[in-house]
Design an enzyme around this catalytic site. Structure first.
Site, PDB file in Angstrom:
ATOM      1  N   SER A 190       1.131 -73.832  73.349  1.00 10.91           N
ATOM      2  CA  SER A 190       1.376 -72.397  73.138  1.00 10.91           C
ATOM      3  C   SER A 190       2.641 -71.920  73.860  1.00 10.91           C
ATOM      4  O   SER A 190       2.938 -72.328  74.986  1.00 10.91           O
ATOM      5  CB  SER A 190       0.180 -71.601  73.654  1.00 10.91           C
ATOM      6  OG  SER A 190       0.532 -70.240  73.718  1.00 10.91           O
ATOM      7  N   LEU A 191       3.361 -71.022  73.201  1.00 11.49           N
ATOM      8  CA  LEU A 191       4.562 -70.439  73.803  1.00 11.49           C
ATOM      9  C   LEU A 191       4.232 -69.191  74.614  1.00 11.49           C
ATOM     10  O   LEU A 191       5.094 -68.644  75.303  1.00 11.49           O
ATOM     11  CB  LEU A 191       5.549 -70.080  72.685  1.00 11.49           C
ATOM     12  CG  LEU A 191       6.118 -71.300  71.968  1.00 11.49           C
ATOM     13  CD1 LEU A 191       6.633 -70.925  70.589  1.00 11.49           C
ATOM     14  CD2 LEU A 191       7.225 -71.941  72.804  1.00 11.49           C
TER      15      LEU A 191
ATOM     16  N   LYS B  21     -10.555 -65.561  66.964  1.00 14.96           N
ATOM     17  CA  LYS B  21     -10.190 -64.150  66.781  1.00 14.96           C
ATOM     18  C   LYS B  21     -11.354 -63.290  66.277  1.00 14.96           C
ATOM     19  O   LYS B  21     -11.386 -62.084  66.530  1.00 14.96           O
ATOM     20  CB  LYS B  21      -9.007 -64.024  65.822  1.00 14.96           C
ATOM     21  CG  LYS B  21      -7.694 -64.508  66.425  1.00 14.96           C
ATOM     22  CD  LYS B  21      -6.553 -64.284  65.447  1.00 14.96           C
ATOM     23  CE  LYS B  21      -5.239 -64.686  66.042  1.00 14.96           C
ATOM     24  NZ  LYS B  21      -4.100 -64.294  65.195  1.00 14.96           N
TER      25      LYS B  21
ATOM     26  N   ASP C 293      -0.765 -57.944  65.944  1.00 18.88           N
ATOM     27  CA  ASP C 293       0.102 -58.631  64.971  1.00 18.88           C
ATOM     28  C   ASP C 293       0.887 -57.670  64.070  1.00 18.88           C
ATOM     29  O   ASP C 293       2.090 -57.847  63.862  1.00 18.88           O
ATOM     30  CB  ASP C 293      -0.721 -59.568  64.079  1.00 18.88           C
ATOM     31  CG  ASP C 293      -1.116 -60.834  64.808  1.00 18.88           C
ATOM     32  OD1 ASP C 293      -0.465 -61.178  65.812  1.00 18.88           O
ATOM     33  OD2 ASP C 293      -2.087 -61.485  64.369  1.00 18.88           O
TER      34      ASP C 293
ATOM     35  N   GLY D 264       0.800 -64.548  50.336  1.00 16.23           N
ATOM     36  CA  GLY D 264      -0.312 -65.003  51.171  1.00 16.23           C
ATOM     37  C   GLY D 264      -1.298 -63.874  51.410  1.00 16.23           C
ATOM     38  O   GLY D 264      -0.943 -62.689  51.265  1.00 16.23           O
ATOM     39  N   ALA D 265      -2.531 -64.241  51.724  1.00 18.42           N
ATOM     40  CA  ALA D 265      -3.572 -63.228  51.936  1.00 18.42           C
ATOM     41  C   ALA D 265      -4.535 -63.677  53.035  1.00 18.42           C
ATOM     42  O   ALA D 265      -5.736 -63.438  52.959  1.00 18.42           O
ATOM     43  CB  ALA D 265      -4.307 -62.950  50.632  1.00 18.42           C
TER      44      ALA D 265
ATOM     45  N   LEU E 149      -6.917 -65.013  44.350  1.00 16.03           N
ATOM     46  CA  LEU E 149      -6.702 -63.582  44.088  1.00 16.03           C
ATOM     47  C   LEU E 149      -7.695 -62.690  44.813  1.00 16.03           C
ATOM     48  O   LEU E 149      -7.339 -61.610  45.286  1.00 16.03           O
ATOM     49  CB  LEU E 149      -6.776 -63.320  42.580  1.00 16.03           C
ATOM     50  CG  LEU E 149      -5.556 -63.780  41.795  1.00 16.03           C
ATOM     51  CD1 LEU E 149      -5.708 -63.447  40.321  1.00 16.03           C
ATOM     52  CD2 LEU E 149      -4.275 -63.148  42.340  1.00 16.03           C
TER      53      LEU E 149
ATOM     54  N   GLY F 222      10.505 -65.942  62.020  1.00 17.43           N
ATOM     55  CA  GLY F 222       9.121 -65.834  62.475  1.00 17.43           C
ATOM     56  C   GLY F 222       8.940 -65.649  63.974  1.00 17.43           C
ATOM     57  O   GLY F 222       7.985 -64.997  64.404  1.00 17.43           O
TER      58      GLY F 222
ATOM     59  N   GLN G  75       4.755 -59.073  69.066  1.00 23.18           N
ATOM     60  CA  GLN G  75       3.313 -58.866  69.218  1.00 23.18           C
ATOM     61  C   GLN G  75       2.917 -59.115  70.670  1.00 23.18           C
ATOM     62  O   GLN G  75       2.011 -58.471  71.200  1.00 23.18           O
ATOM     63  CB  GLN G  75       2.472 -59.645  68.193  1.00 23.18           C
ATOM     64  CG  GLN G  75       2.513 -61.168  68.245  1.00 23.18           C
ATOM     65  CD  GLN G  75       1.701 -61.751  69.384  1.00 23.18           C
ATOM     66  OE1 GLN G  75       0.743 -61.131  69.840  1.00 23.18           O
ATOM     67  NE2 GLN G  75       2.097 -62.901  69.864  1.00 23.18           N
TER      68      GLN G  75
END
Ligand code: ATR
Length: 280
Positions: free
Chosen positions: A14-15, A66, A102, A129-130, A156, A244, A251
């Site tokens: 992780s950063l 999450k 986010d 994307g979804a 969809l 990105g 965030q």
């Protein structure tokens, strides 16, 4: 002394520790940010209890926890509630509250790079994307007042669910990725939120760019690699790019603000993070 950290699995690469230690330094605050990795084999409830018993001000939450963290919290802010997902927890007056940074983080990154985009709320947006990230971005953009946000996704039903989060005036079309391929030139902002294009996915872009609108902003939330094939193609077609890693930083800036009440200027962190990612 700000005791902060991250739960998730796996998180060794992780950063976030780098980002939050830099934010602490820039804020002139004492503190640290530690990784609390919880593997799927461990007892989650017990691990959270252990974490809560420490003198901790707050923590971030990443995949795969999450949603799982929600029953362990005393309250959620309205965005986390709508997202059914929490990525930031704060300990305040003996209680634990969940937030999702986010969407706001993405808006901040967009505003920092291209403030002009916010002058016209009728600008046309396409989200590819979804998943969870698409949901957060769609919600933040519609809360901000943008009314023309379309969503293209392989499945969809997931895009239709997100479209329900729109504001009163919004007009959202939902369609397949194949259809998106044919109408990319209609949009002022195109945001790629799928995992396609990541190093681990073989780098192939999700759509083939043939024609783009003049001055379009093309954004990819993937940051490994920094310049995805999708962004490369967009640049060749004259697009303005949004990388990105900027969403990752903003965030975090917002999470840090929730913990400390301080909005810290990111100064050179964008370039420094870029260097770290390029060296990976
Ligand atoms: P995140 O929370 O990071 O957004 P996610 O919820 O797993 O991640 O969502 C991943 C997104 O990538 C989804 O839109 C997914 O499409 P589906 O909803 O159809 O699953 C998309 N995605 C992943 N692999 C894909 C592939 N090979 N082709 C097209 N879309 C893909």
């Amino acid at each position: 002394m700000y005791q902060l950290g991250l739960i998730g699995y796996p998180i060794q690469h992780s950063l976030s520790p780098w980002i939050h230690h830099r934010l602490l330094d820039n804020a002139g605050l004492e503190g640290n940010y530690r990784l609390f990795e919880i593997s799927p084999e461990e007892d989650f409830a017990e691990k959270i209890q252990e974490l809560k018993s420490k003198e901790i001000k707050g923590f971030n939450v990443t995949v795969p926890y999450k949603q799982k963290i929600i029953p362990y919290l005393d309250g959620l802010d309205s965005t986390a509630e709508e997202m059914h997902a929490v990525n930031t927890v704060i300990h305040k007056n003996g209680k634990w509250y969940g937030y999702n940074t986010d969407g706001i983080g993405y808006l901040r990154s967009l505003k920092h790079a291209y403030p002009d985009f916010f002058n016209d709320l009728k600008n046309k947006v396409l989200i590819l994307g979804a998943g969870g990230a698409a949901r957060a971005l769609f919600y933040a953009l519609s809360q901000k007042g943008f009314v023309n946000i379309d969503i293209a996704n392989r499945t969809l039903k997931k895009a239709e669910d997100i479209a329900q989060l729109g504001n009163n005036n919004s007009n959202t079309n939902v369609f397949t990725i194949e259809k998106a391929n044919e109408c990319l030139h209609n949009y002022d902002l195109i945001i790629q939120t799928t995992s396609v294009g990541m190093k681990s996915f073989g780098l192939k872009p999700i759509v083939t760019i043939e024609r783009l609108k003049k001055d379009v902003i093309v954004s990819d939330i993937v940051y490994q690699p920094i310049v995805t094939k999708f962004l490369q193609d967009a640049e060749e077609h004259g697009a303005r790019l949004l990388f990105g890693h900027t969403m990752l930083l903003y965030q975090a800036q917002y999470a840090f603000e929730i913990w400390t009440n301080k909005r810290i200027d990111l100064k050179d962190m964008e370039n420094e993070l870029l260097a770290i990612l390029e060296g990976r």
